[in-house]
Design an enzyme around this catalytic site. Structure first.
Site, PDB file in Angstrom:
ATOM      1  N   CYS A 246       0.831  -1.205   0.000  1.00 44.51           N
ATOM      2  CA  CYS A 246       0.000   0.000   0.000  1.00 44.51           C
ATOM      3  C   CYS A 246       0.867   1.258   0.000  1.00 44.51           C
ATOM      4  CB  CYS A 246      -0.989  -0.041   1.151  1.00 44.51           C
ATOM      5  SG  CYS A 246      -2.378   1.110   0.926  1.00 44.51           S
TER       6      CYS A 246
ATOM      7  N   HIS B 248      -3.703  -5.078   0.641  1.00 49.66           N
ATOM      8  CA  HIS B 248      -3.204  -5.422   1.983  1.00 49.66           C
ATOM      9  C   HIS B 248      -3.240  -6.943   2.187  1.00 49.66           C
ATOM     10  CE1 HIS B 248      -2.661  -1.538   4.042  1.00 49.66           C
ATOM     11  NE2 HIS B 248      -3.587  -1.105   3.206  1.00 49.66           N
TER      12      HIS B 248
ATOM     13  N   GLU C 280      -1.736  -8.750   4.246  1.00 51.05           N
ATOM     14  CA  GLU C 280      -1.732  -9.129   5.664  1.00 51.05           C
ATOM     15  C   GLU C 280      -3.142  -9.209   6.234  1.00 51.05           C
ATOM     16  OE1 GLU C 280      -2.169  -4.730   5.904  1.00 51.05           O
ATOM     17  OE2 GLU C 280      -1.114  -6.129   4.590  1.00 51.05           O
TER      18      GLU C 280
END
Length: 249
Positions: free
Chosen positions: A129, A229, A231
């Site tokens: 990001c 993202h 994660e």
């Protein structure tokens, strides 16, 4: 780019120990127990993603000096450039848009130096990001400061403070395509994006509105940046690929 940094590899280089994966952090006021103090912060999903992929997460606070950046790069086996707030438009020669958040000069300076040192040292990295935007700016590129104005919708950050999802099309000949295939549904939360691509970078994934969703640094050992993202999702293959490369497998 900075001069090449000589690498004294960490313990992952040949002795079977898990690789050390640096992760950049925020520096913000925070509350815990009876304390309200400035703290180096990182959302836990980054740490868990690296741990589950087999790496040892090492948090990198933004106050590290430029001399300290070289020491980090010499000792780490890979780096994750994490998400966060908007970059200072001065870094890419633009005036600040009304929707661009106030900059964090300390973090901007640290991460700009870190990205350039990581690239020069051929150290494996995954930029996420804001991290992807920093990579692009470090290579001389620019950013779109407010996507809803540019693309006519809020699909890249549908709700404030809630991670959304959208599909991306991926070049199967790319590094990320080799990991994820030709398409993926990805967790998303951003209102800025790559504008003019930086020198030496290649766009390798796109949203339906043609916003660039991943870029790579051809010729680099493992140089990958994604606008989404990973994660925050269940698919940890990008972290697994980074850790595997860092471990020398």
């Amino acid at each position: 780019m900075s001069a090449t940094v000589s690498r004294a590899r960490g313990p992952a280089a040949g002795d079977g120990a898990p690789p050390l994966i640096g992760i950049t952090t925020y520096q913000e006021p925070a509350r815990w127990g009876v304390w309200v103090r400035e703290a180096a912060l990182l959302p836990v999903p980054y740490v868990r993603s690296v741990e589950r992929a087999g790496g040892v997460p090492v948090l990198l606070p933004p106050g590290v000096t430029l001399r300290g950046v070289d020491a980090l790069v010499a000792r780490l086996d890979a780096v994750v450039i994490a998400g966060g707030g908007d970059l200072d438009p001065d870094l890419y020669g633009a005036l600040r848009h009304s929707e661009t958040a106030p900059p964090d000069p300390r973090r901007d300076r640290f991460e700009l130096a870190l990205v350039r040192a990581v690239v020069a040292a051929d150290l494996p990295f995954l930029a996420i990001c804001r991290g992807m935007q920093m990579l692009n700016v470090a290579c001389g590129g620019t950013l779109v400061q407010h996507l809803p104005e540019a693309v006519g919708h809020k699909g890249h950050a549908p709700e404030t403070g809630i991670v959304g999802s959208h599909p991306v099309r991926i070049s199967e000949a790319s590094l990320v395509g080799g990991i994820l295939g030709g398409s993926a549904d990805v967790p998303t939360y951003h209102h800025q994006a790559v504008g003019r691509l930086g020198t030496g970078l290649t766009a390798v994934a796109w949203a339906d509105d043609q916003v660039v969703e991943a870029i790579e640094l051809p010729g680099h050992r493992f140089g990958l940046a994604v606008q989404w993202h990973p994660e925050e999702g269940e698919d940890k293959r990008l972290f697994e690929a980074l850790v595997a490369e860092a471990a020398g497998r």
